[in-house]
Enzyme design. Structure first.
Site, short mmCIF file in Angstrom:
data_model
loop_
_atom_site.label_atom_id
_atom_site.label_comp_id
_atom_site.label_asym_id
_atom_site.label_seq_id
_atom_site.Cartn_x
_atom_site.Cartn_y
_atom_site.Cartn_z
N LYS A 177 0.49 4.11 0.43
CA LYS A 177 0.20 3.29 1.60
C LYS A 177 -0.10 4.20 2.78
O LYS A 177 0.37 5.34 2.86
CB LYS A 177 1.35 2.34 1.93
CG LYS A 177 2.67 2.99 2.30
CD LYS A 177 2.81 3.48 3.73
CE LYS A 177 2.40 2.43 4.72
NZ LYS A 177 2.46 3.00 6.12
N THR A 188 1.71 7.24 8.68
CA THR A 188 2.88 7.07 7.83
C THR A 188 2.43 6.90 6.39
O THR A 188 2.02 5.86 5.96
CB THR A 188 3.68 5.83 8.24
OG1 THR A 188 2.75 4.75 8.44
CG2 THR A 188 4.34 6.03 9.59
#
Length: 403
Positions: A177, A188
């Protein structure tokens, strides 16, 4: 991008649930369960702040040498970074609860978090859902797993491949992700890859160290590194292939190629989903004094806001490319430098190309996938970095991130 068809990988089960880190209805908790004897290796952010989950994984992988990992617990919506001792205690409680569910030691549980920095993890939201997730564990759950770890991602990311080890078929599959705060240094960014091959932790670690350089560490969306970047590679040993103890074992030749391909596929998907992105761009630098120098120059070009906004505006502004090259503070020969957009030469020998055609350049820049090549005329060093453009949508997404 459509999520690929990803068959089960022998030895791993996974399940998801809604822990409640988001106000809207969505799964935000992922649990993976591994058999006894599984191996694990990891590469993590070198960010100066780091996070409690990263600290836990690094410490316990060093302690166990990657032997005997039994579970992975991942949450989206809270990074649990810059949360001090309370954040570390929250991670310990999560791992303790998971260890009881799976009859293993706390140190055999890996964890990862993604979301807002500076917010303490409410570990009760996870521990209360573990019984539910345990009942949901299934061999075929890759799409749900990829969806549960998303934050600002616009699509779930997965990749899979089949390799041959000494005549036995083994599978490699993974999810990741990330779409913003992407400039891995191991965004992130979280990535979890599983194989049913039998490979020692030391060999796994060598492989992940080798292939992260030109995959996850060769992409950038906005130049900002995350406190939580984590790539974990697990080997369940359930394929029936012989156990391999060295990364350089000739029997791993096909496996090494396929593993690099899976990591590259996942890394490229991060860039394709860059927050607000409309272009997928490959920046290649040749003729540098060294490969490290070429890499620095390529990254400087790829992360320049002026270069990225020019791509967003479909403007072949090669002057901005030249500006970024010089700003990298690496040796270059100005009078030998050349710049190309795809097959079109924009500049050569230190000045605009005599064949420069604005109409052709403008037509090329309308493509969704672009290539920029720069030769700096110093030596044989070369490197490629993949990036995306910088649009107004990026500002909107990040301006509204917490609200």
């Amino acid at each position: 991008m459509p999520f690929p068809k990803m068959p089960p990988v022998a030895g791993v089960e996974m399940g998801t649930a809604r822990a409640g880190f988001y106000k809207h209805e969505r799964d935000d908790l992922l649990v993976m369960h591994f058999p006894e004897g599984a191996s694990c290796a990891g590469v993590f952010t070198r960010h100066g702040v780091g996070s409690a989950p990263v600290d836990w994984c690094k410490r316990h992988l060093e302690m166990t040498k990657g032997e005997g990992v039994r579970a992975l617990v991942v949450n989206a919506g809270c990074a649990n970074s810059f949360t001090g001792r309370p954040g570390a205690d929250a991670v310990r409680r999560v791992c303790s609860a998971a260890a009881k569910r799976f009859d293993c030691r706390q140190r055999d549980v890996m964890v990862a978090s993604t979301g807002v920095i500076g917010v303490l993890l409410d570990d009760a939201k996870i521990t209360h859902r573990l019984p539910e997730v345990e009942h949901r564990l299934a061999r075929d759950g890759w799409a749900a797993a990829a969806g549960a770890i998303m934050t600002t991602d616009t699509f779930a990311k997965g990749a899979t491949a089949v390799a041959d080890i000494d005549g036995t078929r083994v599978r490699i599959s993974g999810v990741c992700k990330g779409s913003g705060m992407i400039a891995p240094d191991m965004a992130t960014m979280l990535a979890f890859v599983v194989t049913d091959a039998a490979i020692s932790p030391a060999a796994l670690q060598n492989l992940v160290n080798l292939y992260v350089r030109n995959t996850f560490n060769a992409v950038t969306v906005d130049g900002d590194r995350s406190t939580n970047d984590t790539l974990l590679l697990f080997a369940t040993g359930q394929s029936g292939a012989p156990r391999i103890g060295r990364a350089g074992d000739r029997r791993l030749a096909d496996f090494r190629d396929k593993l690099e391909g899976v990591l590259m596929d996942l890394a490229h998907q991060l860039v394709r989903d860059g927050e607000g992105a409309s272009k997928f761009i490959k920046v290649t630098v040749t003729g540098a004094e060294s490969h490290a120098s070429a890499r620095k120059i390529a990254r400087t070009i790829a992360e320049s806001p002026l270069v990225k906004t020019a791509f967003a505006g479909e403007d072949a502004n090669w002057g901005r490319i030249v500006m970024a090259v010089g700003r990298a503070d690496e040796p270059v020969d100005r009078d030998s430098m050349s710049v190309k957009f795809g097959p079109l030469v924009a500049a050569q020998d230190g000045l605009v190309s005599p064949t420069y055609d604005e109409a052709k350049m403008s037509a090329y820049m309308k493509r969704k996938e672009l290539e920029v090549s720069v030769d700096v005329g110093m030596g044989r060093g070369a490197a490629s970095i993949w990036t995306c453009d910088l649009t107004k949508r990026y500002v909107e997404i990040n301006g509204d991130y917490r609200s």
